[in-house]
Design a protein around this motif. Structure first.
Motif, PDB file in Angstrom:
ATOM      1  N   ILE A 108      -3.387  24.986  97.913  1.00  0.00           N
ATOM      2  CA  ILE A 108      -4.178  25.230  99.122  1.00  0.00           C
ATOM      3  C   ILE A 108      -3.384  26.074 100.105  1.00  0.00           C
ATOM      4  O   ILE A 108      -3.862  27.075 100.627  1.00  0.00           O
ATOM      5  CB  ILE A 108      -4.593  23.896  99.789  1.00  0.00           C
ATOM      6  N   PHE A 155      -4.308  40.255 103.785  1.00  0.00           N
ATOM      7  CA  PHE A 155      -4.836  40.828 105.025  1.00  0.00           C
ATOM      8  C   PHE A 155      -3.938  41.954 105.507  1.00  0.00           C
ATOM      9  O   PHE A 155      -4.371  43.071 105.746  1.00  0.00           O
ATOM     10  CB  PHE A 155      -4.852  39.769 106.130  1.00  0.00           C
ATOM     11  N   ASN A 194      -9.827  50.764  92.520  1.00  0.00           N
ATOM     12  CA  ASN A 194      -8.779  50.206  91.679  1.00  0.00           C
ATOM     13  C   ASN A 194      -9.469  49.492  90.524  1.00  0.00           C
ATOM     14  O   ASN A 194     -10.035  48.417  90.688  1.00  0.00           O
ATOM     15  CB  ASN A 194      -7.944  49.236  92.509  1.00  0.00           C
ATOM     16  N   LEU A 197      -8.721  45.622  89.500  1.00  0.00           N
ATOM     17  CA  LEU A 197      -9.100  44.661  90.541  1.00  0.00           C
ATOM     18  C   LEU A 197     -10.599  44.707  90.789  1.00  0.00           C
ATOM     19  O   LEU A 197     -11.206  43.690  91.131  1.00  0.00           O
ATOM     20  CB  LEU A 197      -8.343  44.965  91.829  1.00  0.00           C
ATOM     21  N   ALA A 223      -8.894  23.248  97.239  1.00  0.00           N
ATOM     22  CA  ALA A 223      -8.034  24.260  96.615  1.00  0.00           C
ATOM     23  C   ALA A 223      -8.888  25.347  95.987  1.00  0.00           C
ATOM     24  O   ALA A 223      -8.631  26.540  96.152  1.00  0.00           O
ATOM     25  CB  ALA A 223      -7.144  23.610  95.569  1.00  0.00           C
ATOM     26  N   SER A 270     -10.326  27.612  98.561  1.00  0.00           N
ATOM     27  CA  SER A 270      -9.392  28.575  99.147  1.00  0.00           C
ATOM     28  C   SER A 270      -9.015  29.654  98.140  1.00  0.00           C
ATOM     29  O   SER A 270      -8.639  30.758  98.525  1.00  0.00           O
ATOM     30  CB  SER A 270      -8.147  27.874  99.693  1.00  0.00           C
ATOM     31  N   ILE A 271      -9.120  29.381  96.842  1.00  0.00           N
ATOM     32  CA  ILE A 271      -8.889  30.430  95.846  1.00  0.00           C
ATOM     33  C   ILE A 271     -10.099  31.362  95.791  1.00  0.00           C
ATOM     34  O   ILE A 271      -9.985  32.560  95.553  1.00  0.00           O
ATOM     35  CB  ILE A 271      -8.635  29.811  94.457  1.00  0.00           C
ATOM     36  N   VAL A 316     -11.749  32.662  98.018  1.00  0.00           N
ATOM     37  CA  VAL A 316     -11.696  33.771  98.975  1.00  0.00           C
ATOM     38  C   VAL A 316     -11.285  35.066  98.281  1.00  0.00           C
ATOM     39  O   VAL A 316     -11.765  36.144  98.616  1.00  0.00           O
ATOM     40  CB  VAL A 316     -10.674  33.456 100.088  1.00  0.00           C
ATOM     41  N   PHE A 317     -10.385  34.939  97.283  1.00  0.00           N
ATOM     42  CA  PHE A 317      -9.827  36.141  96.657  1.00  0.00           C
ATOM     43  C   PHE A 317     -10.897  36.969  95.963  1.00  0.00           C
ATOM     44  O   PHE A 317     -10.769  38.191  95.889  1.00  0.00           O
ATOM     45  CB  PHE A 317      -8.722  35.753  95.672  1.00  0.00           C
ATOM     46  N   MET A 370     -12.313  39.108  98.663  1.00  0.00           N
ATOM     47  CA  MET A 370     -11.310  40.024  99.221  1.00  0.00           C
ATOM     48  C   MET A 370     -10.932  41.122  98.244  1.00  0.00           C
ATOM     49  O   MET A 370     -10.896  42.303  98.592  1.00  0.00           O
ATOM     50  CB  MET A 370     -10.059  39.238  99.602  1.00  0.00           C
ATOM     51  N   ILE A 371     -10.651  40.724  96.998  1.00  0.00           N
ATOM     52  CA  ILE A 371     -10.218  41.717  96.008  1.00  0.00           C
ATOM     53  C   ILE A 371     -11.362  42.671  95.699  1.00  0.00           C
ATOM     54  O   ILE A 371     -11.175  43.888  95.650  1.00  0.00           O
ATOM     55  CB  ILE A 371      -9.727  40.995  94.739  1.00  0.00           C
ATOM     56  N   TRP A 408     -11.802  45.062  98.658  1.00  0.00           N
ATOM     57  CA  TRP A 408     -10.708  46.016  98.832  1.00  0.00           C
ATOM     58  C   TRP A 408     -10.689  47.048  97.706  1.00  0.00           C
ATOM     59  O   TRP A 408     -10.521  48.241  97.945  1.00  0.00           O
ATOM     60  CB  TRP A 408      -9.371  45.283  98.887  1.00  0.00           C
ATOM     61  N   ILE A 466     -12.880  41.401 104.791  1.00  0.00           N
ATOM     62  CA  ILE A 466     -12.001  40.781 105.774  1.00  0.00           C
ATOM     63  C   ILE A 466     -12.766  39.786 106.630  1.00  0.00           C
ATOM     64  O   ILE A 466     -12.296  38.682 106.919  1.00  0.00           O
ATOM     65  CB  ILE A 466     -11.320  41.879 106.613  1.00  0.00           C
ATOM     66  N   ALA A 470     -13.292  36.691 104.447  1.00  0.00           N
ATOM     67  CA  ALA A 470     -12.098  35.884 104.236  1.00  0.00           C
ATOM     68  C   ALA A 470     -11.747  35.126 105.503  1.00  0.00           C
ATOM     69  O   ALA A 470     -11.451  33.933 105.459  1.00  0.00           O
ATOM     70  CB  ALA A 470     -10.941  36.777 103.809  1.00  0.00           C
ATOM     71  N   SER A 471     -11.802  35.822 106.683  1.00  0.00           N
ATOM     72  CA  SER A 471     -11.406  35.106 107.900  1.00  0.00           C
ATOM     73  C   SER A 471     -12.419  34.007 108.215  1.00  0.00           C
ATOM     74  O   SER A 471     -12.055  32.945 108.705  1.00  0.00           O
ATOM     75  CB  SER A 471     -11.245  36.062 109.072  1.00  0.00           C
ATOM     76  N   ILE A 482     -11.595  31.048 105.824  1.00  0.00           N
ATOM     77  CA  ILE A 482     -10.375  30.341 106.228  1.00  0.00           C
ATOM     78  C   ILE A 482     -10.617  29.522 107.490  1.00  0.00           C
ATOM     79  O   ILE A 482     -10.213  28.362 107.591  1.00  0.00           O
ATOM     80  CB  ILE A 482      -9.228  31.338 106.461  1.00  0.00           C
TER      81      ILE A 482
END
Lengths: 166, 357
Positions: A60, A72, B79, B82, B130, B133-134, B136-137, B140-141, B144, B156, B159-160, B163
């Motif tokens: 976590i 970020f 990319n 990704l 857990a 929170s994983i 989020v990637f 994000m990935i 991006w 972004i 993700a924010s 979180i």
């Protein structure tokens, strides 16, 4: 080989390989992703040691929150393979020598830890479970625990202060 | 049958459970998309999709086929690795949360007791966090790697948002965990079955109403559902983090949102609404007359009914409430929900200390 041993060797190989990839890959975003894989492997090791709470908190806090912050910063600063500064080869060699000596010192220091740590384990292998961990934290190590929470609090206040200035 | 000192029957049993759960989730998600459009139709006084098959029942298949046959475009400046990894992570994390949810009590099959849970670790609740929170990637990935400024902004934002709301979510659950005293989802369900009225009054929602409310709001934010759908705000960011995606990769992103909704509904039902507990019925008494297997299956159906209710709530809110502004979103998360959750924790602590020795 037992299942635990196979898992141990697999996780160790994964951790070392990803750590190497993290250091060597040119693109910072790739590095972060490899680092996340390292954290996963380490969480696996924690589970093998029956420290499930530690494993999940590692996931976590480190693999989740902190790595997201890394991403970020890297994404917003638009760092990529082209902008990544390349160190010259003397720097690389100095780094290799320094980390090699650090490894030697660590090996020398940790050589006989297995004998010494016997006394610490205590609670028949269930030390990593939440209830055990809570009891230990709030009885034997309460001063250290409270001190570290004060440290966290001051870090939090500092972050708010820095944020308020802008 | 033993290999590497692992009991292979348990291995096969769990494998079957995983297959059933994953395919059930995919199937339900398929029809949730149709339900969403039907509910939207009802709320906006129109029919909704009704051309493909009777009552439009084949519509999800048509949608899926359409996504499947679209041309797959990977932008040149993106990319590549990704770009493909993003939707994969989104889908993967959406599915693996289902591993710790207790879908029912246990069945007696071929003389074996088969638990209707894939795994019930003693850190079940933390596992869910857990995985969130994983998750989020994925956003994000994907955002991006598209190399598109709208995608990056949306990623972004997403993700924010995730979180920020994870904090309030965790704090709202601490009060619940203080009462139940365990983090295993299976134990939490069993503790709720012992209340009055066949377990109905033992549901945690009556013990922790404020905690549930905070948790519900946070779940909406975690699933990127309206009123918190800022990562895909089409009026501001064109399409959001999946703008450059096409074909089945887009489908993965859209589909993972629905699977997330189903799994979060299951988590909410498990934590606050008694899980597979049938209200007004004492399961042990009923088990003596009907047989335990039948009661277990009824329990699974009950959990599914609760999930469907929450899914309807998701849709109801989506077609009723407009989207937040970004600063409003952050203010709600940090300045209202987190203090509220802390207050809830304090009250719960005091009550436990005074009345529950």
């Amino acid at each position: 080989m037992s299942t635990t041993e196979i898992l141990f060797w697999f996780l160790s190989a994964l951790a070392i390989l990803s750590a190497l990839m993290m250091v060597t890959s040119r693109n910072p975003v790739h590095s972060v992703l490899w680092l996340i894989l390292v954290f996963f492997a380490i969480s696996g090791h924690y589970i093998l040691m029956n420290a499930q709470f530690l494993a999940i908190v590692n996931m976590i806090v480190y693999a989740g929150a902190i790595m997201v912050l890394f991403l970020f910063v890297i994404m917003l600063m638009n760092m990529n393979a082209d902008t990544e500064p390349q160190k010259n080869k003397w720097m690389k060699m100095a780094g290799a020598v320094a980390s090699g000596s650090l490894m030697l010192v660590l090996v020398a220091a940790l050589r006989d830890t297995e004998l010494r740590s016997k006394g610490l384990e205590g609670a028949e292998g269930s030390i990593g479970l939440i209830s055990q961990l809570g009891k230990v934290l709030f009885t034997d190590y309460v001063v250290a625990f409270e001190l570290s929470s004060v440290l966290f609090l001051s870090a939090m206040v500092g972050a708010v202060l820095i944020g308020k200035k802008n | 049958m033993h290999l590497l000192s692992v009991d292979m029957t348990i291995f096969l049993e769990k494998l079957t459970m995983i297959a059933i759960v994953v395919f059930a989730l995919l199937g339900i998600a398929l029809y949730t998309t149709l339900a969403e459009r039907k509910v939207a139709g009802v709320m906006q006084d129109r029919h909704g999709p009704n051309r493909a098959g009777p009552f439009g029942l084949l519509q999800p298949l048509a949608d899926g086929l359409k996504l499947f046959f679209k041309e797959e475009i990977i932008p040149l400046s993106s990319n590549r690795v990704l770009f493909i990894l993003g939707p994969f992570i989104a889908m993967f994390t959406a599915l693996i949360t289902s591993a710790v949810i207790p879908w029912g009590s246990s069945l007696e099959l071929f003389g074996r007791k088969v638990d209707l849970t894939i795994a019930d670790p003693n850190i079940g609740v933390l596992y869910v966090f857990a995985v969130v929170s994983i998750g989020v990637f994925g956003i994000m990935i994907g955002g991006w790697a598209s190399n598109n400024k709208f995608s990056l902004l949306a990623a972004i934002r997403g993700a924010s948002q995730i979180i920020s709301y994870e904090l309030a979510m965790g704090l709202s659950l601490i009060a619940l965990l203080m009462i139940t005293g365990t983090m295993s989802l299976g134990e939490i369900v069993k503790a709720q079955m012992n209340g009055a009225w066949g377990g109905f009054l033992g549901w945690n929602v009556f013990v922790q109403p404020l905690g549930f409310l905070i948790f519900l709001v946070c779940v909406f934010a975690e699933c990127n559902r309206t009123p918190f759908d800022l990562p895909e705000a089409e009026s501001e960011l064109n399409m959001g983090y999946h703008q450059e995606y096409s074909s089945l990769k887009l489908g993965f992103f859209l589909f993972s949102e629905y699977i997330n909704m189903i799994v979060s509904s299951a988590v909410m039902a498990t934590l606050f609404f008694g899980g597979y507990d049938i209200p007004f019925v004492n399961e042990t008494h009923l088990g003596e007359t009907l047989g335990n297997n039948l009661v277990a299956i009824l329990g699974v159906l009950m959990l599914l009914a609760k999930i469907v209710f929450f899914l309807f709530l998701f849709m109801w809110v989506r077609w009723t409430i407009p989207r937040f502004r970004y600063d409003q979103l952050m203010e709600l998360g940090w300045k209202k929900l987190i203090p509220l959750a802390l207050f809830n924790m304090l009250i719960t602590g005091i009550v436990i200390l005074l009345f529950d020795k």
